[in-house]
Design a protein around this motif. Structure first.
Motif, short mmCIF file in Angstrom:
data_model
loop_
_atom_site.label_atom_id
_atom_site.label_comp_id
_atom_site.label_asym_id
_atom_site.label_seq_id
_atom_site.Cartn_x
_atom_site.Cartn_y
_atom_site.Cartn_z
N UNK A 466 0.83 -1.21 0.00
CA UNK A 466 0.00 0.00 0.00
C UNK A 466 0.86 1.26 0.00
N UNK A 467 2.02 1.19 0.63
CA UNK A 467 2.94 2.33 0.57
C UNK A 467 3.38 2.58 -0.87
N UNK A 468 3.64 1.50 -1.61
CA UNK A 468 4.02 1.66 -3.01
C UNK A 468 2.87 2.23 -3.84
N UNK A 469 1.64 1.89 -3.47
CA UNK A 469 0.49 2.46 -4.16
C UNK A 469 0.45 3.98 -3.96
N UNK A 470 0.74 4.43 -2.75
CA UNK A 470 0.79 5.87 -2.48
C UNK A 470 1.92 6.52 -3.28
N UNK A 471 3.08 5.88 -3.28
CA UNK A 471 4.22 6.41 -4.03
C UNK A 471 3.86 6.57 -5.50
#
Length: 502
Positions: A466-471
């Motif tokens: 999910x952090x990569x989705x934000x990135x």
């Protein structure tokens, strides 16, 4: 790391993470590696770790007592295990846990042969493997099977097994008691009250990397401390219990905490446990959640698994490494106030003077309210009766966990109940809330991984994902303040074998 923000005026951060457990810290770690500066973690309690909590018996932290998560389920390709090896975490020196039975007796002291309990265990394991094969067959051939409980199916097959062997009534009775003990053990594996709640057709959706179950080196809190050490200390605020998320706006997401503090952000990564969401989703989200998200929260479930540690001067009354006691009971007919201890499926020696046992479901919740000395007295009487030894001492100390009573947990881990679908409902638990063409609230945690639910590995992977989705979303919007310097860092490999994005 701050405790309570004294300023009630709204604060802005680019990304806010709710929860400082494995999923929240994994997300924070990835955001930090990706160059994010404006990140905040709101933790409702006074500590990091979530459902990971390790106490130590020694000052050198070589003898951990896991109050929460304890196992890495499979190690081959497990990103959590690979991290421990790569970062050279201290090696664990205590007992490697398993559910293997040493001594087996009934509550009246009758010794049960290893041949008998091994026969029941092996048959039970064969049924479990059948359910795993069934799930894979369903997925491959798109042939859904009606949702019934795993207990109902297993009882029918076990009855046929007993009838085919033509055994006497005493042997049949013992095998049925052993089967009930194994059902109780499985509630500890699944995190439920009863296997009547667990879906037969979905049981095989749970998957794990290959290899044995192992304790985390030097305690699971080692993982938490490591992840915490890799992010700025001022990213974490404690005692910020989130009461409301205003998410469908054309401006910022607005988060209100129980202490009155208000925070705003572009994106929220929500790692609130499923059980807490089930209790509070109606008031937690404004506007109300879409029907598909509500259905997923209602359909999926999460139960309570607690541990009881018993401390002694010495354990000379306890032979071997484990003791299983089977009881005179019919399934789900326990009088909880008088018979709560009959839900305990195994006692294990974890150190030379410490025993550990598990208890699940309503009996665990009841046990959370009992005085610890009373728990020790009840279990001492059980030992004296079942081991036929009136001189067994009472424990010098008793420690029991209270995961249901913890308002930031309300239980232990999730499972797929009868009537739920891992492909649909876990997928929908992970699906973000979108407003004005932006994913405003993203969801992570063990309950949002379609195959590794209930595990730290699942929490770890979904937090980073999910952090990569934000990135990706912020860089797609040409956010010049975001320096993405390591999206392809070595943590990306933990996304292997995730069938689909959340």
């Amino acid at each position: 790391m701050s405790t309570v923000d004294q300023n009630p005026i709204s604060q802005y951060h680019q990304t806010i993470i709710i929860g400082c457990g494995a999923a929240g810290l994994s997300a924070a770690y990835q955001l930090h590696k990706s160059g994010f500066k404006s990140v905040l973690i709101l933790e409702g309690s006074k500590r990091i770790g979530g459902r990971i909590l390790t106490e130590y018996l020694d000052k050198d932290s070589l003898k951990p007592l896991e109050m929460g998560a304890c196992w890495m389920h499979g190690i081959q390709g497990n990103p959590v295990y690979e991290l421990a090896v790569r970062e050279k975490f201290p090696q664990h020196t205590g007992t490697i846990l398993s559910f293997n039975i040493g001594t087996c007796v009934d509550e009246n002291g009758l010794q049960i042969s290893s041949e008998l309990h091994n026969e029941v265990d092996q048959f039970f394991e064969s049924l479990l493997q059948d359910t795993r094969d069934l799930f894979e067959y369903q997925q491959k051939n798109n042939t859904p099977i009606s949702s019934i409980s795993i207990q109902k199916v297993f009882m029918e097959k076990f009855s046929n097994f007993l009838n085919s062997n033509g055994e006497d009534n005493e042997t049949r009775s013992l095998k049925l008691k052993l089967l009930q003990r194994r059902f109780d053990q499985e509630t500890g594996e699944c995190g439920c009250q009863s296997m009547e709640q667990v879906s037969y057709s979905e049981f095989g959706s749970y998957q794990r990397p290959n290899g044995p179950d192992m304790e985390f080196p030097s305690g699971y809190s080692t993982l938490i401390r490591y992840l915490c050490s890799q992010i700025p200390k001022n990213w974490i605020l404690f005692e910020q219990f989130v009461e409301n998320i205003l998410w469908d706006t054309d401006n910022h997401v607005k988060i209100t905490c129980a202490n009155g503090n208000i925070y705003e952000c572009e994106h929220v990564i929500c790692t609130i446990p499923l059980a807490v969401m089930k209790w509070s989703y109606k008031s937690l989200f404004t506007p109300a959640l879409p029907t598909w998200k509500i259905e997923a929260i209602q359909k999926m479930d999460m139960g309570t698994v607690d541990k009881i540690y018993l401390f002694y001067e010495q354990l000379n009354f306890f032979n071997g490494d484990s003791l299983a006691i089977v009881y005179d009971r019919e399934h789900d007919t326990l009088d909880i106030k008088r018979e709560w201890f009959k839900k305990i499926f195994l006692f294990q020696k974890v150190y030379d003077n410490v025993l550990l046992c598990w208890i699940t479901g309503d009996e665990a919740i009841f046990c959370e309210q009992l005085d610890e000395k009373h728990i020790g007295d009840v279990l001492t009487n059980l030992f004296r009766k079942s081991l036929k030894n009136p001189n067994i001492p009472t424990p010098t100390k008793v420690i029991r966990t209270q995961w249901f009573s913890n308002p930031c947990a309300k239980g232990s881990y999730s499972y797929v109940p009868v009537g739920a679908s891992s492909c649909q409902h876990i997928h929908d638990l992970a699906k973000p809330l979108t407003a004005h063409n932006k994913s405003r609230v993203l969801f992570a945690g063990e309950h949002t991984h379609t195959r590794y639910y209930s595990t730290v590995t699942g929490a770890f992977i979904t937090g980073q994902t999910q952090a990569l989705q934000v990135v990706q979303q912020l860089t797609a919007n040409n956010d010049t303040e975001t320096l993405v310097k390591s999206i392809t860092d070595d943590f990306n490999k933990i996304q292997w074998k995730r069938e689909e994005p959340p």
